[in-house]
Design a protein around this motif. Structure first.
Motif, mmCIF file in Angstrom:
data_model
loop_
_atom_site.group_PDB
_atom_site.id
_atom_site.type_symbol
_atom_site.label_atom_id
_atom_site.label_comp_id
_atom_site.label_asym_id
_atom_site.label_seq_id
_atom_site.Cartn_x
_atom_site.Cartn_y
_atom_site.Cartn_z
ATOM 1 N N ARG A 543 0.856 -1.187 0.000
ATOM 2 C CA ARG A 543 0.000 0.000 0.000
ATOM 3 C C ARG A 543 0.888 1.230 0.000
ATOM 4 O O ARG A 543 2.106 1.119 0.199
ATOM 5 C CB ARG A 543 -0.948 0.006 1.195
ATOM 6 C CG ARG A 543 -0.292 -0.149 2.542
ATOM 7 C CD ARG A 543 -1.320 -0.022 3.659
ATOM 8 N NE ARG A 543 -0.866 -0.582 4.915
ATOM 9 C CZ ARG A 543 -1.326 -0.213 6.096
ATOM 10 N NH1 ARG A 543 -2.245 0.732 6.157
ATOM 11 N NH2 ARG A 543 -0.893 -0.778 7.195
ATOM 12 N N PRO A 544 0.319 2.435 -0.229
ATOM 13 C CA PRO A 544 1.156 3.635 -0.282
ATOM 14 C C PRO A 544 1.979 3.812 0.993
ATOM 15 O O PRO A 544 1.583 3.399 2.086
ATOM 16 C CB PRO A 544 0.135 4.763 -0.452
ATOM 17 C CG PRO A 544 -1.014 4.113 -1.133
ATOM 18 C CD PRO A 544 -1.091 2.721 -0.564
ATOM 19 N N ALA A 545 3.131 4.435 0.810
ATOM 20 C CA ALA A 545 4.091 4.574 1.902
ATOM 21 C C ALA A 545 4.258 6.026 2.313
ATOM 22 O O ALA A 545 3.969 6.958 1.561
ATOM 23 C CB ALA A 545 5.443 4.001 1.486
ATOM 24 N N ALA A 546 4.755 6.185 3.547
ATOM 25 C CA ALA A 546 5.221 7.484 4.047
ATOM 26 C C ALA A 546 6.734 7.418 4.136
ATOM 27 O O ALA A 546 7.290 6.480 4.720
ATOM 28 C CB ALA A 546 4.621 7.766 5.415
ATOM 29 N N LEU A 547 7.407 8.385 3.538
ATOM 30 C CA LEU A 547 8.859 8.474 3.579
ATOM 31 C C LEU A 547 9.253 9.662 4.448
ATOM 32 O O LEU A 547 8.751 10.781 4.246
ATOM 33 C CB LEU A 547 9.447 8.647 2.169
ATOM 34 C CG LEU A 547 9.705 7.365 1.362
ATOM 35 C CD1 LEU A 547 8.413 6.588 1.128
ATOM 36 C CD2 LEU A 547 10.392 7.685 0.036
ATOM 37 N N LYS A 548 10.167 9.438 5.413
ATOM 38 C CA LYS A 548 10.538 10.502 6.355
ATOM 39 C C LYS A 548 12.043 10.482 6.601
ATOM 40 O O LYS A 548 12.615 9.432 6.909
ATOM 41 C CB LYS A 548 9.777 10.314 7.680
ATOM 42 C CG LYS A 548 8.278 10.519 7.551
ATOM 43 C CD LYS A 548 7.535 10.202 8.827
ATOM 44 C CE LYS A 548 7.317 8.712 9.009
ATOM 45 N NZ LYS A 548 6.458 8.400 10.171
ATOM 46 N N ILE A 549 12.638 11.656 6.438
ATOM 47 C CA ILE A 549 14.070 11.785 6.639
ATOM 48 C C ILE A 549 14.423 11.451 8.086
ATOM 49 O O ILE A 549 13.659 11.752 9.019
ATOM 50 C CB ILE A 549 14.552 13.215 6.275
ATOM 51 C CG1 ILE A 549 16.060 13.232 6.016
ATOM 52 C CG2 ILE A 549 14.177 14.207 7.360
ATOM 53 C CD1 ILE A 549 16.428 12.611 4.708
ATOM 54 N N GLN A 550 15.573 10.838 8.309
ATOM 55 C CA GLN A 550 16.018 10.476 9.654
ATOM 56 C C GLN A 550 17.338 11.160 9.955
ATOM 57 O O GLN A 550 18.376 10.830 9.370
ATOM 58 C CB GLN A 550 16.158 8.961 9.777
ATOM 59 C CG GLN A 550 14.870 8.194 9.575
ATOM 60 C CD GLN A 550 13.820 8.532 10.616
ATOM 61 O OE1 GLN A 550 13.939 8.148 11.776
ATOM 62 N NE2 GLN A 550 12.781 9.242 10.195
ATOM 63 N N SER A 551 17.273 12.149 10.845
ATOM 64 C CA SER A 551 18.461 12.886 11.247
ATOM 65 C C SER A 551 18.258 13.427 12.649
ATOM 66 O O SER A 551 17.226 14.044 12.926
ATOM 67 C CB SER A 551 18.727 14.054 10.288
ATOM 68 O OG SER A 551 19.731 14.906 10.822
ATOM 69 N N PRO A 552 19.223 13.237 13.554
ATOM 70 C CA PRO A 552 19.090 13.825 14.900
ATOM 71 C C PRO A 552 19.146 15.348 14.879
ATOM 72 O O PRO A 552 18.789 15.997 15.860
ATOM 73 C CB PRO A 552 20.289 13.237 15.649
ATOM 74 C CG PRO A 552 21.281 12.900 14.583
ATOM 75 C CD PRO A 552 20.474 12.488 13.395
ATOM 76 N N ASP A 553 19.560 15.913 13.760
ATOM 77 C CA ASP A 553 19.662 17.362 13.646
ATOM 78 C C ASP A 553 18.401 17.997 13.074
ATOM 79 O O ASP A 553 18.335 19.223 12.943
ATOM 80 C CB ASP A 553 20.858 17.732 12.751
ATOM 81 C CG ASP A 553 22.169 17.176 13.279
ATOM 82 O OD1 ASP A 553 22.367 17.219 14.509
ATOM 83 O OD2 ASP A 553 22.977 16.687 12.470
ATOM 84 N N ILE A 554 17.405 17.170 12.718
ATOM 85 C CA ILE A 554 16.176 17.693 12.114
ATOM 86 C C ILE A 554 14.981 17.177 12.914
ATOM 87 O O ILE A 554 14.357 16.170 12.556
ATOM 88 C CB ILE A 554 16.061 17.277 10.632
ATOM 89 C CG1 ILE A 554 17.308 17.706 9.865
ATOM 90 C CG2 ILE A 554 14.817 17.896 9.992
ATOM 91 C CD1 ILE A 554 17.324 17.257 8.419
ATOM 92 N N PRO A 555 14.642 17.826 14.040
ATOM 93 C CA PRO A 555 13.507 17.350 14.836
ATOM 94 C C PRO A 555 12.166 17.568 14.148
ATOM 95 O O PRO A 555 11.231 16.802 14.365
ATOM 96 C CB PRO A 555 13.616 18.164 16.132
ATOM 97 C CG PRO A 555 14.390 19.388 15.752
ATOM 98 C CD PRO A 555 15.338 18.963 14.681
ATOM 99 N N HIS A 556 12.049 18.613 13.344
ATOM 100 C CA HIS A 556 10.789 18.889 12.640
ATOM 101 C C HIS A 556 11.017 18.649 11.150
ATOM 102 O O HIS A 556 11.505 19.509 10.423
ATOM 103 C CB HIS A 556 10.320 20.316 12.926
ATOM 104 C CG HIS A 556 10.091 20.577 14.383
ATOM 105 N ND1 HIS A 556 9.223 19.830 15.143
ATOM 106 C CD2 HIS A 556 10.641 21.490 15.227
ATOM 107 C CE1 HIS A 556 9.224 20.275 16.388
ATOM 108 N NE2 HIS A 556 10.084 21.271 16.469
ATOM 109 N N LYS A 557 10.664 17.460 10.711
ATOM 110 C CA LYS A 557 11.018 16.997 9.367
ATOM 111 C C LYS A 557 10.272 17.743 8.263
ATOM 112 O O LYS A 557 10.818 17.984 7.188
ATOM 113 C CB LYS A 557 10.742 15.489 9.273
ATOM 114 C CG LYS A 557 11.619 14.660 10.221
ATOM 115 C CD LYS A 557 11.347 13.183 10.116
ATOM 116 C CE LYS A 557 10.100 12.765 10.850
ATOM 117 N NZ LYS A 557 10.230 12.891 12.304
ATOM 118 N N THR A 558 9.024 18.117 8.509
ATOM 119 C CA THR A 558 8.223 18.755 7.461
ATOM 120 C C THR A 558 8.848 20.069 7.020
ATOM 121 O O THR A 558 8.931 20.373 5.818
ATOM 122 C CB THR A 558 6.792 18.993 7.970
ATOM 123 O OG1 THR A 558 6.220 17.740 8.343
ATOM 124 C CG2 THR A 558 5.937 19.625 6.882
#
Length: 722
Positions: A543-558
């Protein structure tokens, strides 16, 4: 010099608060004949009301002070008295106070009041250093000390006024109203000396019986909650009035507040700074939304502490608790007996604003009342008896008949109390109803009562205020207190101090894995470090996916362009590359670990669950509207860590967005039981890991339709390393 073996040291004795508040002998150090200055005022106040124990002035030069033999040192005073005075009242320059306190302890003095100012309340290092010395002496000798910078106290049951306050020094009335024969019932405990005695002064004009007024000043020794704890043991206080500038010891607050609640002794509190947000920034929504005022309010609510907004409200609410101490309301239905239809309607509005209900009386109750009403009266509720019915049966009988309704749990009545004779003519029925009714009574007078009327109402069991809001607020406070007392369960422990390690921001994948290991939320998806891995992981979802960047330096990904939703497997690789390009352009220095690939969750109500570490109370639970609305709507509730399904549900029901969970406008109800389960699991997890938790954001948490559970779509954890 040999090192000190701490295990061999004799611990300091426990402070003797009995010697402080009920001393057998007193020394006034710095006493003066000049009653225009504080040293002289203090001794004058002590002597004026007939102190019943030996009082010894201490002054290095004077042989007699205000008719009493004086001594040059506290040692000489102790020798003359045959024993050390139990209490020393110290009114000398600040620089001399530490050495004098040490001398008192060496002689055997067990308690002291330091009225002198010029300590930690002053700017600069000198005052703080002086107070540090005082703190050390207190701890080493186990002294019971009020202050520095205190106005002392008054023990009205003994007419013992260890203070320079003009409220007692210049008093012309008896310290306790003549109608009260039990030594007083209300105790004031205030961190401000001036406000502490002003609360007595104002309440005394309303014929309220005070037992103690205690001012704690800088609290180098005895704190406000130490005083409450002692007075709970003393037993004579029925209601505590508190003015707080700050709470220094969270554990002590919890211990004493719980003890007072279980004893049925209400704490009615005015707290400075309740409107100020916490002065700290945080990477999480939770930390930004919490605020110190919400933390204080949440703790007060949890322990049944009544918070008020003004000086007069503090007095009126305390008076209502005192008068109705044996008959708390068993519900929120309010009967409004009145002789004025307009005033009755206004009172009904006030009840609604205070969260009370004004039910229509049942036919049987109305029939009992209608027998005495003229045609233009009304028994519906408000019960407009008109002046005619009041003249016929009196306020007391109209109140009793209204209270007989099974739908009424308390009375908020309306009257004109300017003339005591109007109530005296009701004879024994007035105190019979006031003291005998099983439902609480609060009356609003739209005219100014006389002192005689105030005394009549107070001794007859009728709470009286000239402020409509205070009357309704007092009844609402008693309702809330009764509810808190009935359902109280201690919050989960969260007393562990923060670990010494640096605060680290966990990636969403790391945070979800840590939480999931303790039963909080589901397992995280897969981490892609290349476009090909992203495509493979997305294809496996079905099914469709959600892709989200993973970085301890980026707490607010949007904000960094690091979130893509509804991505199909055929587009995952391209979106992976595009996302990395967006993020690197907006946050070029961020360390990127990869892209999290997770299945899209079904629709539902978006909520925020979070944990924030309050600087005083430690980790606390926050719940509110989620997604982008967390800060826009500011619809949140804060609570200590919960271990009670009913309390968690009440927290949700108090939100403005509760109707969205409860199926408003025909929508499907959300799976609130699953949301409650998640809240409690999060609280248990934090209680078990309290030292390491700084902030947690689960935002959004989607509550699906009933029976479909909840999904944690994003997780941010600020954790202390270690």
């Amino acid at each position: 010099m040999h090192p000190v073996d701490m295990n061999q040291m004799t611990p300091a004795p426990k402070p003797d608060l009995r010697a402080l508040f009920d001393p057998k002998s007193i020394a006034v150090i710095g006493a003066s004949n000049d009653t225009t200055k504080i040293p002289g005022m203090t001794l004058e106040s002590l002597l004026k009301h007939g102190v019943d124990v030996p009082v010894c002035p201490v002054h290095p030069k004077l042989e007699e002070v205000q008719g009493l033999k004086a001594y040059p040192t506290v040692e000489a005073a102790a020798q003359a008295m045959g024993a050390a005075p139990e209490l020393a009242i110290i009114v000398i320059p600040a620089r001399a106070v530490p050495d004098m306190l040490e001398s008192c302890a060496q002689v055997g003095v067990r308690a002291a009041i330091i009225i002198t100012s010029g300590f930690a309340e002053e700017q600069g290092e000198e005052g703080a250093a002086l107070q540090a010395r005082v703190v050390e002496i207190i701890a080493r000798h186990g002294l019971a000390v009020l202050g520095p910078n205190a106005q002392g106290y008054a023990n009205f049951a003994r007419a013992l006024c260890c203070t320079f306050s003009p409220a007692v020094r210049l008093a012309t009335d008896p310290l306790i109203p003549e109608w009260c024969e039990d030594g007083g019932r209300i105790s004031v405990v205030a961190q401000s000396g001036a406000l502490g005695f002003s609360l007595y002064d104002t309440g005394r004009l309303k014929e309220l019986p005070y037992r103690f007024v205690v001012t704690t000043g800088n609290e180098a020794g005895v704190s406000a909650f130490d005083v409450v704890d002692h007075l709970l043991d003393e037993g004579g206080t029925q209601v505590f009035v508190m003015f707080l500038e700050g709470i220094r010891d969270a554990a002590r607050f919890r211990e004493v507040a719980e003890r007072a609640l279980r004893a049925g002794k209400p704490l009615v509190v005015a707290k400075v700074g309740m409107s100020a947000a916490a002065e700290r920034s945080a990477a999480s929504h939770t930390g930004a939304l919490a605020g110190s005022w919400r933390a204080n309010k949440a703790m007060f609510d949890a322990y049944g502490v009544t918070l008020v907004e003004s000086h007069e409200e503090l007095i009126d609410v305390a008076a209502a608790f005192m008068v109705n101490r044996h008959r708390l309301p068993k519900g929120r239905g309010i009967g409004i007996p009145t002789s004025s239809g307009g005033a009755g309607g206004w009172t009904a509005d006030g009840c609604a604003a205070a969260g009370l209900e004004v039910p229509e009386l049942e036919p049987e109750a109305r029939a009992r009342i209608d027998k005495f009403l003229p045609p233009y009266g009304s028994s519906i509720n408000p019960v407009d008896g008109t002046a005619q019915a009041i003249g016929l049966i009196g306020n007391s009988e109209l109140t009793r008949l209204t209270a007989l309704s099974e739908r009424v749990h308390g009375i908020v009545g309306v009257t004109s109390a300017i003339n005591a004779a109007a109530f005296l003519k009701e004879g024994e029925n007035f105190p019979r109803v006031g003291l005998g009714l099983e439902k609480p009574i609060c009356y609003w007078s739209y005219t100014r009562p006389s002192r005689e009327t105030y005394a009549l109402f107070a001794k007859s069991g009728w709470a009286l205020s000239t402020n409509l809001r205070h009357s309704t607020r007092a009844m609402a406070a008693m309702c809330a207190y009764a509810e808190a007392k009935e359902r109280f369960r201690p919050p989960l422990p969260a007393d562990a101090p923060p670990a010494p390690g640096e605060i680290e921001t966990m990636t969403e994948r790391e945070a979800k894995a840590w939480l999931h290991g303790s039963g909080v939320g589901g397992a995280p998806g897969g981490l892609a470090t290349s476009a090909g891995e992203a495509a493979t992981l997305a294809a496996a979802l079905g099914r469709p996916a959600a892709l989200k960047i993973q970085s301890p330096d980026i707490p607010h990904k949007t904000e960094a362009g690091g979130v893509a939703l509804g991505v199909g497997p055929e587009a995952a690789a391209a979106e992976f590359d595009a996302m990395l390009a967006r993020v690197k352009s907006r946050a070029p220095d961020a360390a990127i670990e990869g892209v999290l690939v997770e299945p899209m969750a079904p629709a539902g109500a978006q909520m925020l669950l979070g944990i924030t570490r309050d600087p005083l109370f430690g980790p606390m639970l926050l719940v509110g509207a989620g997604g982008i609305y967390a800060e826009v709507l500011d619809d949140v509730a804060l609570s200590p860590l919960l271990d009670d399904e009913a309390a968690a549900l009440r927290l949700l029901q108090g939100l403005k967005t509760w109707p969205l969970l409860d199926g408003a406008r025909g929508q499907a109800k959300a799976d609130v039981p699953a949301l409650v389960t998640l809240m409690l699991a999060l609280c248990r997890f934090v209680s078990d890991n309290a030292a390491r938790i700084e902030d947690i954001d689960l935002n959004p948490v989607v509550a699906h339709e009933m029976g479909q559970g909840v999904s944690v779509l994003d997780a941010l954890v600020l954790r202390r390393a270690g």
